[in-house]
Scaffold this motif. Structure first.
Motif, short mmCIF file in Angstrom:
data_model
loop_
_atom_site.label_atom_id
_atom_site.label_comp_id
_atom_site.label_asym_id
_atom_site.label_seq_id
_atom_site.Cartn_x
_atom_site.Cartn_y
_atom_site.Cartn_z
N SER A 44 -23.00 -2.41 45.79
CA SER A 44 -23.43 -0.74 45.60
C SER A 44 -24.98 -1.30 45.30
CB SER A 44 -23.30 -0.16 44.17
OG SER A 44 -23.41 -1.36 43.27
N ALA A 45 -25.62 -0.22 45.19
CA ALA A 45 -27.31 -0.72 45.53
C ALA A 45 -28.07 -0.52 43.58
CB ALA A 45 -27.73 0.90 45.32
N GLY A 46 -26.64 -1.25 42.63
CA GLY A 46 -26.78 -1.39 41.61
C GLY A 46 -26.54 -2.86 41.85
N ASP B 142 -39.26 -2.53 46.93
CA ASP B 142 -41.15 -1.70 47.28
C ASP B 142 -41.44 -1.51 45.53
OD1 ASP B 142 -41.24 -2.47 49.65
OD2 ASP B 142 -40.27 -0.42 49.97
N ARG B 143 -40.28 -0.94 44.82
CA ARG B 143 -40.06 -0.48 43.54
C ARG B 143 -40.84 -1.65 42.06
NH1 ARG B 143 -35.25 2.52 42.49
NH2 ARG B 143 -36.28 2.52 40.39
N LEU B 144 -39.66 -2.77 42.80
CA LEU B 144 -40.39 -3.48 41.21
C LEU B 144 -40.98 -4.25 41.71
CD1 LEU B 144 -35.75 -3.91 41.67
CD2 LEU B 144 -37.58 -2.77 39.73
N TRP C 59 -32.52 -2.16 49.58
CA TRP C 59 -32.59 -2.78 49.21
C TRP C 59 -34.39 -3.47 49.07
CZ3 TRP C 59 -34.90 -8.27 50.45
CH2 TRP C 59 -35.18 -8.87 50.08
N TYR C 60 -34.86 -3.13 50.77
CA TYR C 60 -36.54 -2.98 50.35
C TYR C 60 -37.34 -2.50 50.06
CZ TYR C 60 -34.97 -6.15 54.69
OH TYR C 60 -34.07 -7.54 54.70
N ALA D 155 -29.64 -5.87 40.19
CA ALA D 155 -29.61 -6.91 39.55
C ALA D 155 -29.84 -8.56 40.50
CB ALA D 155 -27.49 -7.11 39.25
N ASP D 156 -29.42 -8.19 41.59
CA ASP D 156 -30.10 -10.03 42.16
C ASP D 156 -31.77 -10.23 41.70
OD1 ASP D 156 -27.74 -11.10 42.59
OD2 ASP D 156 -27.90 -11.47 45.52
N ILE D 157 -32.21 -8.59 42.27
CA ILE D 157 -34.03 -8.84 42.42
C ILE D 157 -34.34 -8.98 41.04
CG2 ILE D 157 -35.60 -8.01 42.82
CD1 ILE D 157 -33.98 -5.96 45.03
#
Length: 608
Positions: free
Chosen positions: A348-350, A383-385, A378-379, A354-356
């Motif tokens: 999932s996107a979650g 970008d957001r984080l 993922w990119y 969580a990895d990032i």
């Protein structure tokens, strides 16, 4: 040279047992709740409102390969589809519900029905596949929609004229995957996998979705938000010229800041919007501006970030990686993007997020996405984080690799690393890259990857070749990438076989004391682009009973102390000219148990 670690890390060939069932938290949730549809747009940087997911349960069937160069184009549709498969997981992945490998002498058929949205005058329906490994042919209502070859990049078909208005439409896809029996770019997939080579997977492994679009529309965007120039330039490629391209720049909160417009006389048009004192993007402050692009009836939402990346000399003249013209020491992790239940596909996107966040919370500011093109979400999350990304190209070439040439000899001798040309026919044979069809395909995929991902501000370096796997003509590849994207540094040859090109002297060092090797007068920054690999096996959280890694330890506490000591050693080299490093690795992968996270992401091994 640490002989003990080198012997422990030697690549071995052995009969591998079937993997043990191992589920991530997100995979368990998906199995329990059957939640298949994503909640975020597959491509947040190029989004329209009218879209729908086609993920979920499809029918599937395995069929014999009739032979020929493109058997997927001539094969007959099976009479029955006896299996179910959860898209977008490959049949080899546990989350697919199939648990079966597609062999090179087989074809895999998919089938499902879908309801197409009602289309207005001048509207078209696009069918998007974000990644299918390797070659496929698509049919809608029994009629050919199109074909594609290449396992890692997205593609789409206009299926408007094949639809049955007011009825359910049948979608079928036939897939062939030769894996490593042919030299196509394949990454770390291997049919006879083990140690550093992973399960070969096939078929649909990223999102499938439909999109309703105007007939005359924006097809591609190139966004350059330059803090040096003090403006944002949006260049759009359109289907037909003649309309006005209107661009609105928005704050992170959505407030209108500025507008620009231009009338198209050609298929490409650029709009420049001056921005006074732009808010700069950085890992500590990942500020994203919103974009709204309008072209006739077409409306696309996107975003951008003001940041500049470069390699520049510091006050002492030492080349450094720079963000916004300030030296930034890169503390990176190797991120292979494999999951115990989804293989190349995150549950999932979650799970991606969580990895990032786990990497960031452990003190790392960069992820090297290794030999894989990740899904676009993922990119967007990076970008957001505020997570910096070094993006690898997908390797390939004739299998098996000559491991003496690309692994053992460079490990033993640093001299061998920098004195081996990659532009001669004899050397390309030894690097598994002599096949001209492979060279053409790798070049096409490399250029396609740069065009596909170049708008993401988190990506700060392109990595072209890794440890000589399928390496050829690195100098030419650097020139090709710079022609497409002159704004980012390039790591041309990560590991060894340096050709004196690109922006980094990039070494892998698993078995020697870490050192900085600066060349007098060179403008290239020195990075240790892989090191570490210290292994700790967590019982109950690995796919295999026999672990693989570069050193073993008596206790987890001893392993933690060794990892932290090695990271401290690398950090201390910043003062001696090191521009950054990449520790191996973020998570365990199959037999490899040298991750900071377990393969199922249930255990952060570095935390007490």
């Amino acid at each position: 040279m640490d002989i003990r670690r080198m012997l422990a890390g030697r690549l071995r060939t052995h009969e591998r047992q079937d993997p043990l069932p191992l589920w991530t938290p997100w995979g368990e949730e998906l199995r329990a709740g059957d939640k298949d549809a994503p909640t975020t747009h597959p491509h947040p940087q190029f989004a329209r409102d009218a879209w729908g997911s086609l993920n979920g349960w499809w029918e599937c069937a395995f069929a014999s390969n009739p032979g020929g160069s493109t058997p997927e184009r001539t094969a007959a549709v099976p009479a029955a589809f006896p299996l179910r498969i959860r898209v977008p997981f490959s049949p080899e992945a546990p989350l697919s519900g199939v648990g079966r490998q597609l062999k090179p002498d087989e074809l895999l058929w998919y089938r499902r029905t879908f309801e197409a949205p009602a289309l207005g005058a001048g509207e078209r329906l696009l069918l998007h596949f974000d990644a299918v490994d390797y070659a496929c042919v698509c049919y809608v209502n029994g009629r050919l929609a199109g074909s594609h070859a290449g396992g890692y990049l997205p593609f789409s078909f206009d299926v408007t004229d094949l639809l049955l208005p007011g009825e359910k439409n049948e979608l079928a896809l036939c897939v062939r995957d030769p894996s490593d029996t042919e030299p196509h770019p394949r990454g770390k997939q291997l049919l006879q996998c083990g140690t550093i080579w992973y399960t070969a997977q096939s078929g649909i492994w990223q999102d499938v979705w439909w999109e309703c679009v105007p007939e005359n529309r924006v097809e591609e965007l190139l966004v350059d938000a330059s803090p040096d120039a003090g403006d944002v330039t949006v260049c759009a490629r359109v289907v037909r010229p003649g309309e006005e391209l209107r661009v609105s720049l928005l704050s992170a909160e959505g407030a209108l800041l500025a507008r620009g417009a231009a009338v198209t006389a050609e298929k490409s048009v650029a709009v420049h919007i001056p921005v006074e004192a732009p808010h700069l993007w950085s890992p500590e402050d990942p500020y994203l501006y919103g974009l709204r692009i309008e072209y006739g009836a077409d409306v696309v939402t996107s975003y951008c970030a003001f940041r500049a990346v470069s390699v520049e000399p510091d006050a002492e003249g030492v080349p450094r990686f720079c963000l916004n013209h300030q030296p930034l020491f890169l503390r990176g992790l190797l991120d292979q993007g494999y999951w115990s239940d989804g293989l190349l596909t995150a549950p999932s996107a979650g799970a991606l997020e969580a990895d990032i966040k786990a990497a960031r919370d452990l003190g790392f500011n960069m992820l090297r996405k290794h030999i894989k093109v990740e899904q676009d979400r993922w990119y967007w999350l990076c970008d957001r984080l505020g997570m910096l990304v070094w993006q690898d190209m997908v390797s390939g070439g004739t299998a098996p690799y000559n491991m003496w040439q690309v692994n053992q000899k460079p490990t033993i001798s640093r001299f061998a690393c920098g004195h081996f040309r990659d532009d001669t026919a004899a050397h390309q044979v030894r690097l598994s890259s002599a096949d001209p069809v492979f060279q053409e395909e790798w070049t096409r995929d490399c250029e396609g990857t740069v065009r596909y991902l170049r708008n993401h501000p988190s990506i700060v370096t392109w990595v072209l070749f890794n440890e000589g796997w399928g390496q050829f003509n690195a100098r030419d590849a650097v020139c090709r990438v710079r022609a497409i994207d002159p704004t980012r540094p390039i790591d041309a040859t990560s590991g060894w076989f340096d050709q004196g090109c690109g922006d980094f002297a990039s070494e892998h060092n698993y078995f020697r004391k870490l050192r900085v090797h600066l060349s007098r007068g060179s403008s290239r920054a020195f990075v240790i682009s892989e090191f570490g690999g210290l292994t700790w096996y967590v019982e109950g959280h690995s796919s295999f009973l026999e672990p693989y890694g570069y050193a073993g330890f008596a206790s987890q506490g001893e392993w933690r102390r060794a990892v932290r000591a090695l990271l401290d050693e690398a950090n201390a080299l910043e003062a001696k000219g090191l521009a950054g490093y990449v520790y191996t690795q973020l998570s365990d992968v199959e037999e490899e148990t040298n991750g900071l996270l377990s393969f199922d992401r249930q255990v952060n091994k570095l935390l007490p």
